[in-house]
Design an enzyme around this catalytic site. Structure first.
Site, short mmCIF file in Angstrom:
data_model
loop_
_atom_site.label_atom_id
_atom_site.label_comp_id
_atom_site.label_asym_id
_atom_site.label_seq_id
_atom_site.Cartn_x
_atom_site.Cartn_y
_atom_site.Cartn_z
N ILE A 1 0.90 -1.17 0.00
CA ILE A 1 0.00 0.00 0.00
C ILE A 1 0.92 1.20 0.00
CG2 ILE A 1 -1.58 1.46 1.31
CD1 ILE A 1 -3.02 -0.78 2.37
N GLU B 1 8.30 3.29 10.82
CA GLU B 1 7.44 3.57 11.98
C GLU B 1 6.09 4.14 11.58
OE1 GLU B 1 9.68 6.03 14.64
OE2 GLU B 1 11.22 4.47 14.87
N TYR C 1 -0.82 0.67 10.58
CA TYR C 1 -1.39 -0.68 10.63
C TYR C 1 -1.93 -1.00 12.02
CZ TYR C 1 0.67 -1.39 6.02
OH TYR C 1 0.99 -1.27 4.69
N LYS D 1 -3.12 1.17 14.11
CA LYS D 1 -4.39 1.93 14.19
C LYS D 1 -5.52 1.19 13.49
CE LYS D 1 -7.07 5.43 14.97
NZ LYS D 1 -7.34 6.64 14.23
C1 LIG Z 1 2.78 -3.80 3.22
C2 LIG Z 1 3.39 -2.48 2.85
O1 LIG Z 1 3.13 -1.95 1.79
S1 LIG Z 1 4.43 -1.74 3.98
C3 LIG Z 1 4.74 -0.11 3.27
C4 LIG Z 1 3.62 0.83 3.58
N1 LIG Z 1 3.72 2.02 2.76
C5 LIG Z 1 4.56 3.03 3.01
O2 LIG Z 1 5.30 3.07 3.99
C6 LIG Z 1 4.57 4.13 1.98
C7 LIG Z 1 4.50 5.52 2.58
N2 LIG Z 1 3.34 5.72 3.44
C8 LIG Z 1 2.08 5.66 2.96
O3 LIG Z 1 1.82 5.32 1.80
C9 LIG Z 1 0.95 6.04 3.90
O4 LIG Z 1 1.46 6.92 4.87
C10 LIG Z 1 0.27 4.85 4.62
C11 LIG Z 1 -0.25 3.83 3.59
C12 LIG Z 1 1.23 4.14 5.58
C13 LIG Z 1 -0.92 5.40 5.42
O5 LIG Z 1 -1.79 6.04 4.53
P1 LIG Z 1 -2.37 7.51 4.80
O6 LIG Z 1 -3.22 7.86 3.64
O7 LIG Z 1 -1.25 8.43 5.12
O8 LIG Z 1 -3.23 7.29 6.13
P2 LIG Z 1 -4.76 7.66 6.35
O9 LIG Z 1 -4.93 9.11 6.17
O10 LIG Z 1 -5.62 6.77 5.51
O11 LIG Z 1 -4.95 7.28 7.88
C14 LIG Z 1 -5.99 6.43 8.33
C15 LIG Z 1 -6.05 6.48 9.82
O12 LIG Z 1 -4.80 6.03 10.36
C16 LIG Z 1 -4.23 7.04 11.18
N3 LIG Z 1 -2.80 7.05 10.96
C17 LIG Z 1 -2.15 7.30 9.80
N4 LIG Z 1 -0.82 7.21 9.99
C18 LIG Z 1 -0.66 6.90 11.30
C19 LIG Z 1 0.49 6.66 12.11
N5 LIG Z 1 1.71 6.76 11.62
N6 LIG Z 1 0.30 6.34 13.42
C20 LIG Z 1 -0.95 6.24 13.94
N7 LIG Z 1 -2.09 6.45 13.22
C21 LIG Z 1 -1.92 6.77 11.92
C22 LIG Z 1 -4.87 8.33 10.73
O13 LIG Z 1 -4.86 9.29 11.76
C23 LIG Z 1 -6.26 7.88 10.38
O14 LIG Z 1 -7.03 7.75 11.57
P3 LIG Z 1 -8.64 8.00 11.58
O15 LIG Z 1 -9.24 6.90 10.76
O16 LIG Z 1 -8.99 7.95 13.02
O17 LIG Z 1 -8.84 9.36 10.95
#
Ligand SMILES: CC(=O)SCCNC(=O)CCNC(=O)[C@H](O)C(C)(C)COP(=O)(O)OP(=O)(O)OC[C@H]1O[C@@H](n2cnc3c(N)ncnc32)[C@H](O)[C@@H]1OP(=O)(O)O
Length: 172
Positions: free
Chosen positions: A96, A136, A142, A144
Protein backbone atom coordinates in the site's frame (compact mmCIF):
# COMPACT_ATOMS: atom_id res chain seq x y z
CA UNK A 1 -12.91 15.91 -2.60
CA UNK A 2 -13.45 12.82 -4.81
CA UNK A 3 -11.80 9.46 -4.20
CA UNK A 4 -11.93 6.80 -6.92
CA UNK A 5 -10.41 3.36 -7.29
CA UNK A 6 -9.76 1.19 -10.32
CA UNK A 7 -8.39 -2.28 -10.82
CA UNK A 8 -5.24 -2.31 -12.95
CA UNK A 9 -4.78 -4.20 -16.22
CA UNK A 10 -1.76 -4.72 -18.46
CA UNK A 11 -2.55 -1.36 -20.06
CA UNK A 12 -1.50 0.24 -16.77
CA UNK A 13 2.01 -1.21 -16.81
CA UNK A 14 3.90 2.06 -17.36
CA UNK A 15 1.81 4.01 -14.85
CA UNK A 16 2.32 1.22 -12.34
CA UNK A 17 6.07 1.39 -12.84
CA UNK A 18 6.07 5.17 -12.38
CA UNK A 19 4.06 5.16 -9.17
CA UNK A 20 5.96 2.17 -7.78
CA UNK A 21 9.32 3.89 -8.30
CA UNK A 22 8.13 7.27 -7.05
CA UNK A 23 6.48 6.09 -3.85
CA UNK A 24 9.18 3.58 -2.92
CA UNK A 25 11.86 6.17 -3.50
CA UNK A 26 10.06 8.86 -1.48
CA UNK A 27 9.47 6.46 1.38
CA UNK A 28 12.86 4.82 1.78
CA UNK A 29 15.59 6.98 0.21
CA UNK A 30 16.43 8.74 3.48
CA UNK A 31 17.09 5.48 5.34
CA UNK A 32 18.98 3.50 2.68
CA UNK A 33 22.10 3.88 0.54
CA UNK A 34 21.75 5.06 -3.04
CA UNK A 35 23.25 1.76 -4.27
CA UNK A 36 20.85 -0.42 -2.31
CA UNK A 37 17.86 1.67 -3.37
CA UNK A 38 18.83 1.45 -7.03
CA UNK A 39 19.41 -2.28 -6.83
CA UNK A 40 15.99 -2.80 -5.26
CA UNK A 41 14.14 -0.47 -7.64
CA UNK A 42 15.70 -2.18 -10.65
CA UNK A 43 14.92 -5.67 -9.40
CA UNK A 44 11.40 -5.09 -8.07
CA UNK A 45 9.99 -2.61 -10.55
CA UNK A 46 11.48 -3.42 -13.95
CA UNK A 47 8.85 -3.68 -16.68
CA UNK A 48 9.29 -7.41 -17.15
CA UNK A 49 8.78 -8.10 -13.45
CA UNK A 50 5.73 -5.84 -13.16
CA UNK A 51 4.21 -7.30 -16.32
CA UNK A 52 4.56 -10.75 -14.81
CA UNK A 53 2.89 -9.59 -11.58
CA UNK A 54 0.04 -7.90 -13.49
CA UNK A 55 -0.53 -11.16 -15.33
CA UNK A 56 -0.59 -13.30 -12.17
CA UNK A 57 -4.17 -14.42 -11.56
CA UNK A 58 -3.85 -14.42 -7.75
CA UNK A 59 -2.34 -10.90 -7.62
CA UNK A 60 -4.43 -7.75 -8.01
CA UNK A 61 -3.36 -4.12 -8.28
CA UNK A 62 -5.57 -1.08 -7.72
CA UNK A 63 -4.90 2.61 -8.30
CA UNK A 64 -6.52 5.20 -6.07
CA UNK A 65 -7.27 8.68 -7.45
CA UNK A 66 -7.78 11.88 -5.50
CA UNK A 67 -9.67 14.49 -7.52
CA UNK A 68 -8.82 12.52 -10.68
CA UNK A 69 -5.06 12.53 -9.96
CA UNK A 70 -3.35 9.21 -9.29
CA UNK A 71 -2.44 9.20 -5.59
CA UNK A 72 -1.38 5.67 -4.70
CA UNK A 73 -1.78 1.95 -5.23
CA UNK A 74 -2.55 -1.34 -3.57
CA UNK A 75 -1.33 -4.85 -4.35
CA UNK A 76 -3.03 -7.88 -2.81
CA UNK A 77 -2.11 -11.55 -3.18
CA UNK A 78 -4.16 -14.65 -2.56
CA UNK A 79 -3.43 -18.37 -2.68
CA UNK A 80 0.08 -19.22 -3.92
CA UNK A 81 0.88 -15.63 -4.96
CA UNK A 82 1.37 -14.78 -1.26
CA UNK A 83 5.03 -14.07 -0.51
CA UNK A 84 4.83 -16.32 2.57
CA UNK A 85 2.72 -19.45 2.40
CA UNK A 86 0.14 -18.61 5.05
CA UNK A 87 -2.47 -20.75 3.31
CA UNK A 88 -5.66 -20.22 1.34
CA UNK A 89 -7.54 -18.75 4.30
CA UNK A 90 -5.22 -15.72 4.27
CA UNK A 91 -4.85 -12.75 1.98
CA UNK A 92 -1.67 -10.65 1.77
CA UNK A 93 -1.44 -6.91 1.37
CA UNK A 94 1.93 -6.82 -0.36
CA UNK A 95 1.94 -3.08 -1.02
CA UNK A 96 0.00 0.00 0.00
CA UNK A 97 1.73 3.17 -1.14
CA UNK A 98 0.31 6.69 -1.12
CA UNK A 99 2.33 9.55 -2.62
CA UNK A 100 3.69 11.88 0.07
CA UNK A 101 1.53 14.81 -0.95
CA UNK A 102 -1.67 12.75 -0.61
CA UNK A 103 -0.91 11.13 2.74
CA UNK A 104 -3.05 11.64 5.86
CA UNK A 105 -6.17 12.27 3.74
CA UNK A 106 -7.75 8.87 4.39
CA UNK A 107 -6.47 7.24 1.18
CA UNK A 108 -4.36 4.59 2.91
CA UNK A 109 -7.40 3.58 4.95
CA UNK A 110 -9.50 3.53 1.77
CA UNK A 111 -7.10 1.07 0.11
CA UNK A 112 -6.80 -1.00 3.27
CA UNK A 113 -10.58 -1.22 3.45
CA UNK A 114 -10.61 -2.37 -0.18
CA UNK A 115 -8.28 -5.24 0.78
CA UNK A 116 -10.51 -6.12 3.77
CA UNK A 117 -13.56 -6.08 1.50
CA UNK A 118 -11.88 -8.50 -0.94
CA UNK A 119 -10.91 -10.76 1.96
CA UNK A 120 -14.45 -10.81 3.38
CA UNK A 121 -16.05 -11.42 -0.04
CA UNK A 122 -13.79 -14.43 -0.51
CA UNK A 123 -14.33 -15.84 2.99
CA UNK A 124 -10.73 -15.36 4.09
CA UNK A 125 -9.99 -15.62 7.81
CA UNK A 126 -7.21 -13.05 8.02
CA UNK A 127 -5.30 -10.32 6.23
CA UNK A 128 -1.53 -10.10 6.70
CA UNK A 129 1.42 -8.03 5.56
CA UNK A 130 5.15 -7.55 6.03
CA UNK A 131 6.42 -4.10 7.00
CA UNK A 132 10.05 -2.99 7.50
CA UNK A 133 10.78 -2.71 11.22
CA UNK A 134 12.12 0.84 10.69
CA UNK A 135 8.99 2.04 8.87
CA UNK A 136 7.44 3.57 11.98
CA UNK A 137 4.81 5.54 10.08
CA UNK A 138 3.36 2.47 8.37
CA UNK A 139 3.57 0.38 11.57
CA UNK A 140 1.60 3.10 13.42
CA UNK A 141 -0.98 3.12 10.62
CA UNK A 142 -1.39 -0.68 10.63
CA UNK A 143 -1.72 -0.76 14.43
CA UNK A 144 -4.39 1.93 14.19
CA UNK A 145 -6.18 -0.26 11.63
CA UNK A 146 -6.20 -3.21 14.03
CA UNK A 147 -3.20 -5.24 12.88
CA UNK A 148 -1.01 -7.00 15.43
CA UNK A 149 2.53 -8.27 15.05
CA UNK A 150 2.81 -12.06 14.98
CA UNK A 151 6.32 -12.65 13.66
CA UNK A 152 9.13 -11.41 11.44
CA UNK A 153 11.07 -12.44 8.36
CA UNK A 154 14.13 -11.07 6.60
CA UNK A 155 14.44 -9.64 3.13
CA UNK A 156 17.20 -8.03 1.08
CA UNK A 157 17.40 -4.35 0.17
CA UNK A 158 20.31 -4.53 -2.25
CA UNK A 159 23.01 -6.31 -0.24
CA UNK A 160 21.56 -5.38 3.17
CA UNK A 161 19.49 -7.88 5.10
CA UNK A 162 16.50 -6.16 6.70
CA UNK A 163 13.74 -7.36 9.01
CA UNK A 164 10.08 -7.17 8.09
CA UNK A 165 7.51 -7.47 10.87
CA UNK A 166 4.61 -9.76 9.99
CA UNK A 167 1.34 -8.16 11.06
CA UNK A 168 -2.10 -9.78 10.92
CA UNK A 169 -5.71 -8.70 11.26
CA UNK A 170 -8.12 -11.50 11.99
CA UNK A 171 -11.55 -11.30 10.39
CA UNK A 172 -14.58 -12.79 12.10
C1 LIG B 1 2.78 -3.80 3.22
C2 LIG B 1 3.39 -2.48 2.85
O1 LIG B 1 3.13 -1.95 1.79
S1 LIG B 1 4.43 -1.74 3.98
C3 LIG B 1 4.74 -0.11 3.27
C4 LIG B 1 3.62 0.83 3.58
N1 LIG B 1 3.72 2.02 2.76
C5 LIG B 1 4.56 3.03 3.01
O2 LIG B 1 5.30 3.07 3.99
C6 LIG B 1 4.57 4.13 1.98
C7 LIG B 1 4.50 5.52 2.58
N2 LIG B 1 3.34 5.72 3.44
C8 LIG B 1 2.08 5.66 2.96
O3 LIG B 1 1.82 5.32 1.80
C9 LIG B 1 0.95 6.04 3.90
O4 LIG B 1 1.46 6.92 4.87
C10 LIG B 1 0.27 4.85 4.62
C11 LIG B 1 -0.25 3.83 3.59
C12 LIG B 1 1.23 4.14 5.58
C13 LIG B 1 -0.92 5.40 5.42
O5 LIG B 1 -1.79 6.04 4.53
P1 LIG B 1 -2.37 7.51 4.80
O6 LIG B 1 -3.22 7.86 3.64
O7 LIG B 1 -1.25 8.43 5.12
O8 LIG B 1 -3.23 7.29 6.13
P2 LIG B 1 -4.76 7.66 6.35
O9 LIG B 1 -4.93 9.11 6.17
O10 LIG B 1 -5.62 6.77 5.51
O11 LIG B 1 -4.95 7.28 7.88
C14 LIG B 1 -5.99 6.43 8.33
C15 LIG B 1 -6.05 6.48 9.82
O12 LIG B 1 -4.80 6.03 10.36
C16 LIG B 1 -4.23 7.04 11.18
N3 LIG B 1 -2.80 7.05 10.96
C17 LIG B 1 -2.15 7.30 9.80
N4 LIG B 1 -0.82 7.21 9.99
C18 LIG B 1 -0.66 6.90 11.30
C19 LIG B 1 0.49 6.66 12.11
N5 LIG B 1 1.71 6.76 11.62
N6 LIG B 1 0.30 6.34 13.42
C20 LIG B 1 -0.95 6.24 13.94
N7 LIG B 1 -2.09 6.45 13.22
C21 LIG B 1 -1.92 6.77 11.92
C22 LIG B 1 -4.87 8.33 10.73
O13 LIG B 1 -4.86 9.29 11.76
C23 LIG B 1 -6.26 7.88 10.38
O14 LIG B 1 -7.03 7.75 11.57
P3 LIG B 1 -8.64 8.00 11.58
O15 LIG B 1 -9.24 6.90 10.76
O16 LIG B 1 -8.99 7.95 13.02
O17 LIG B 1 -8.84 9.36 10.95
Amino acid sequence: MAINIKKCTREDLCTLQEISYETFNETFKHQNSHENMNAYLERAFNLKQLEKELGTISSEFFFVYFNNEIAGYLKVNTNDAQTEQLGNESIEIERIYIKNKFQKEGLGKYLLNKALEIAIERDKKNVWLGVWEKNENAIGFYKKMGFVQTGAHSFYMGDEEQIDLIMIKTLI
